[in-house]
Design a protein around this motif. Structure first.
Motif, short mmCIF file in Angstrom:
data_model
loop_
_atom_site.label_atom_id
_atom_site.label_comp_id
_atom_site.label_asym_id
_atom_site.label_seq_id
_atom_site.Cartn_x
_atom_site.Cartn_y
_atom_site.Cartn_z
N PHE A 42 0.89 -1.15 -0.07
CA PHE A 42 0.10 0.16 0.07
C PHE A 42 0.87 1.26 -0.03
O PHE A 42 0.52 2.12 -0.82
CB PHE A 42 -1.02 0.16 1.18
CG PHE A 42 -2.09 -0.39 0.99
CD1 PHE A 42 -3.16 0.34 0.36
CD2 PHE A 42 -2.68 -1.71 1.33
CE1 PHE A 42 -4.53 -0.46 0.27
CE2 PHE A 42 -3.97 -2.08 1.02
CZ PHE A 42 -4.73 -1.20 0.53
N SER A 45 2.62 1.91 -3.33
CA SER A 45 1.63 2.27 -4.35
C SER A 45 1.39 3.73 -4.34
O SER A 45 1.31 4.53 -5.20
CB SER A 45 0.29 1.33 -4.27
OG SER A 45 -0.03 0.99 -5.53
N LEU A 46 0.57 4.06 -3.09
CA LEU A 46 0.43 5.40 -2.73
C LEU A 46 1.41 6.51 -3.11
O LEU A 46 1.41 7.50 -3.64
CB LEU A 46 -0.31 5.61 -1.58
CG LEU A 46 -1.12 6.97 -1.01
CD1 LEU A 46 -1.96 7.50 -2.29
CD2 LEU A 46 -1.50 6.94 0.53
N TRP A 60 1.15 12.80 3.99
CA TRP A 60 -0.17 12.51 3.16
C TRP A 60 -1.30 12.43 4.48
O TRP A 60 -2.41 12.91 4.44
CB TRP A 60 -0.20 11.14 2.61
CG TRP A 60 -1.42 10.51 2.65
CD1 TRP A 60 -1.86 9.41 3.30
CD2 TRP A 60 -2.59 10.89 1.62
NE1 TRP A 60 -2.91 9.16 2.75
CE2 TRP A 60 -3.50 9.94 1.66
CE3 TRP A 60 -2.42 11.62 0.52
CZ2 TRP A 60 -4.62 9.91 1.07
CZ3 TRP A 60 -3.72 11.72 -0.27
CH2 TRP A 60 -4.84 10.85 0.14
N PHE A 61 -1.02 11.65 5.53
CA PHE A 61 -1.93 11.72 6.58
C PHE A 61 -2.28 12.76 7.35
O PHE A 61 -3.42 12.91 7.91
CB PHE A 61 -1.10 10.57 7.63
CG PHE A 61 -0.82 9.10 7.16
CD1 PHE A 61 -2.02 8.05 6.99
CD2 PHE A 61 0.11 8.62 6.83
CE1 PHE A 61 -1.76 7.12 6.41
CE2 PHE A 61 0.67 7.75 6.18
CZ PHE A 61 -0.33 6.58 6.01
N ARG A 64 -4.58 14.58 5.17
CA ARG A 64 -5.92 14.04 5.18
C ARG A 64 -6.74 14.79 6.42
O ARG A 64 -7.75 15.06 6.13
CB ARG A 64 -5.77 12.72 5.16
CG ARG A 64 -5.74 11.69 3.88
CD ARG A 64 -7.00 11.64 3.44
NE ARG A 64 -8.02 11.32 4.50
CZ ARG A 64 -9.05 10.51 4.50
NH1 ARG A 64 -9.05 9.60 3.55
NH2 ARG A 64 -9.82 10.52 5.49
N ASP A 68 -10.01 17.41 6.52
CA ASP A 68 -11.33 17.01 7.29
C ASP A 68 -11.43 18.04 8.05
O ASP A 68 -12.73 18.47 8.36
CB ASP A 68 -10.95 15.84 8.15
CG ASP A 68 -12.16 14.82 8.13
OD1 ASP A 68 -12.57 14.69 6.97
OD2 ASP A 68 -12.45 14.46 9.06
N GLU A 69 -10.49 18.81 8.93
CA GLU A 69 -10.60 19.73 9.90
C GLU A 69 -9.62 20.54 9.99
O GLU A 69 -8.48 20.23 10.58
CB GLU A 69 -11.29 19.31 11.30
CG GLU A 69 -11.67 20.47 12.22
CD GLU A 69 -12.10 19.86 13.49
OE1 GLU A 69 -12.49 18.66 13.52
OE2 GLU A 69 -12.38 20.65 14.56
N LEU A 129 -6.73 12.93 -3.27
CA LEU A 129 -7.68 11.88 -2.70
C LEU A 129 -7.99 10.80 -3.90
O LEU A 129 -8.10 9.76 -3.70
CB LEU A 129 -9.09 12.59 -2.25
CG LEU A 129 -9.06 13.19 -1.02
CD1 LEU A 129 -10.24 13.81 -0.63
CD2 LEU A 129 -8.56 12.05 -0.05
N ALA A 132 -5.40 8.24 -3.85
CA ALA A 132 -5.72 7.02 -2.80
C ALA A 132 -6.87 6.16 -3.25
O ALA A 132 -6.88 4.98 -2.94
CB ALA A 132 -6.22 8.11 -1.44
N ALA A 133 -7.81 6.84 -3.94
CA ALA A 133 -8.98 6.29 -4.22
C ALA A 133 -8.49 5.10 -5.31
O ALA A 133 -8.80 3.85 -5.53
CB ALA A 133 -10.05 7.14 -5.12
N VAL A 135 -5.72 3.60 -5.56
CA VAL A 135 -4.63 2.57 -4.74
C VAL A 135 -5.76 1.54 -4.08
O VAL A 135 -5.58 0.62 -4.36
CB VAL A 135 -3.77 3.26 -3.85
CG1 VAL A 135 -3.25 2.11 -3.04
CG2 VAL A 135 -2.78 4.21 -4.30
N SER A 136 -6.65 2.13 -3.44
CA SER A 136 -7.63 1.45 -3.08
C SER A 136 -8.42 0.53 -3.90
O SER A 136 -8.77 -0.77 -3.80
CB SER A 136 -8.72 2.29 -2.05
OG SER A 136 -9.44 1.65 -1.11
N ASP A 137 -8.80 1.18 -4.98
CA ASP A 137 -9.58 0.39 -6.13
C ASP A 137 -8.69 -0.67 -6.73
O ASP A 137 -9.11 -1.90 -6.73
CB ASP A 137 -9.82 1.39 -6.90
CG ASP A 137 -10.91 1.03 -7.82
OD1 ASP A 137 -11.59 0.23 -7.48
OD2 ASP A 137 -11.02 1.55 -9.17
N LEU A 138 -7.25 -0.27 -6.83
CA LEU A 138 -6.63 -1.46 -7.43
C LEU A 138 -6.20 -2.70 -6.51
O LEU A 138 -6.28 -3.75 -6.73
CB LEU A 138 -5.27 -0.86 -7.89
CG LEU A 138 -4.11 -1.72 -8.23
CD1 LEU A 138 -4.29 -2.14 -9.45
CD2 LEU A 138 -2.77 -0.89 -8.34
#
Lengths: 169, 169
Positions: A42, A45-46, A60-61, A64, A68-69, A129, A132-133, A135-138
């Motif tokens: 992961f 890849s990301l 990254w984290f 994120r 969000d805030e 974003l 990340a999508a 990567v998650s998708d893959l």
DNA sequence: CACTATCAATTAGATACCTAACCATTAGGT
DNA sequence: ACCTAATGGTTAGGTATCTAATTGATAGTG
């Protein structure tokens, strides 16, 4: 009792027996090892995708969390991201250097430092974003939603079992 | 298509919603994040146990490989463990310093260096493997074997999906 | 209002990874 | 025998983590 324990010291022949590209067929298949390898898969890849936009995994984290805030203190950020405070400090240093965030000393409590995204940092959201999508998708391609849900649940239970949770101890 | 992708940018309310001890209820539950957290939970747990015997995580994997087959070259070791060669070099340096292994230049091919366990390094096997078993046991407690098997299989498929495997590309 | 405890951020120093560049050695072709 | 390729290991340098100790600011108590 506990067949799972034996796992750690033994090899099971598995359908998809090959942990990492360069790992030999000898590689262990116990949970701990597989988890380590998935984690690295992961990350790589990301990392490969977001590096193109000058952002590192370490950043990254925090991005994120800030998307969000915005305006969290460093301690709050640490908690959201699940990282120790010194880690946050160094990540923010690099992010500040790259003009992604701004540190603003809190006027009401001068111990605190609030972190605000710069326009540049905020703007990365729409670019990153989707990475990340992807990567998650893959990663989850061809995996039945039910299997995935069960996997995530099992992983959650492991986290709790391993007692990283203070309330659990 | 691909609900999984959306995961990365969204939060799902989960039964066991709490990723790390210090992570807020906000923490993300997508696969990538959970995997990261499980990985760290495993690391910490094993680390805590083996540190008592003066062995670090970085050394653990190499010891494991050597208990399995002694006298490997550094490159072979790197491949078995799934780590890059410089990583192997530094791990072996520390292991050599602590008297766990010995480097022996190969007389037939003087480029190669064979790594041999010292009695001390070999002796740790019977102390350390049970530590790993404990961690694995703890982590998988209360998880049905079938669920565990499925989880491991799903994780394997993710590794392959993420293309860390050269033969897959 | 001074003292102490607590809180927020940081620094210092360690470990575990990585990539890229660099030696040293061997192998193969001419 | 040479010269180039490839191979095995190392160095240099960077990122991402952590724990423990430090500094500065606030809050609570006598």
């Amino acid at each position: 009792m506990s067949e799972s324990a034996a796992n750690f010291g033994r090899k099971i022949q598995y359908a998809s027996e090959r942990s990492l590209g360069h790992a030999s067929p000898q590689s262990d298949t116990s949970v701990g090892y597989v988890v380590r390898d998935v984690h690295r898969a992961f990350s790589r890849s990301l990392q490969a995708k977001i590096a193109a936009h000058g952002v590192s995994m370490g950043q990254w984290f925090f991005l994120r969390a800030l998307w969000d805030e915005d305006g969290l203190t460093q301690r709050e950020l640490s908690q959201r991201v699940g990282m120790m405070e010194p880690t946050t400090v160094t990540a923010l240093n690099s992010m500040e250097r790259r003009g992604l965030v701004e540190r603003v000393r809190n006027p009401h409590d001068r111990r605190k430092v609030n972190i605000y995204l710069t326009p540049k940092g905020r703007g990365l959201r729409d670019v990153l974003l989707p990475c990340a999508a992807e990567v998650s998708d893959l990663a989850t391609r061809g995996i039945a939603p039910a299997d995935l849900a069960l996997t995530i649940d099992v992983l959650h239970r492991m986290i709790i079992n391993l007692g990283d949770n203070p309330d659990t101890i």
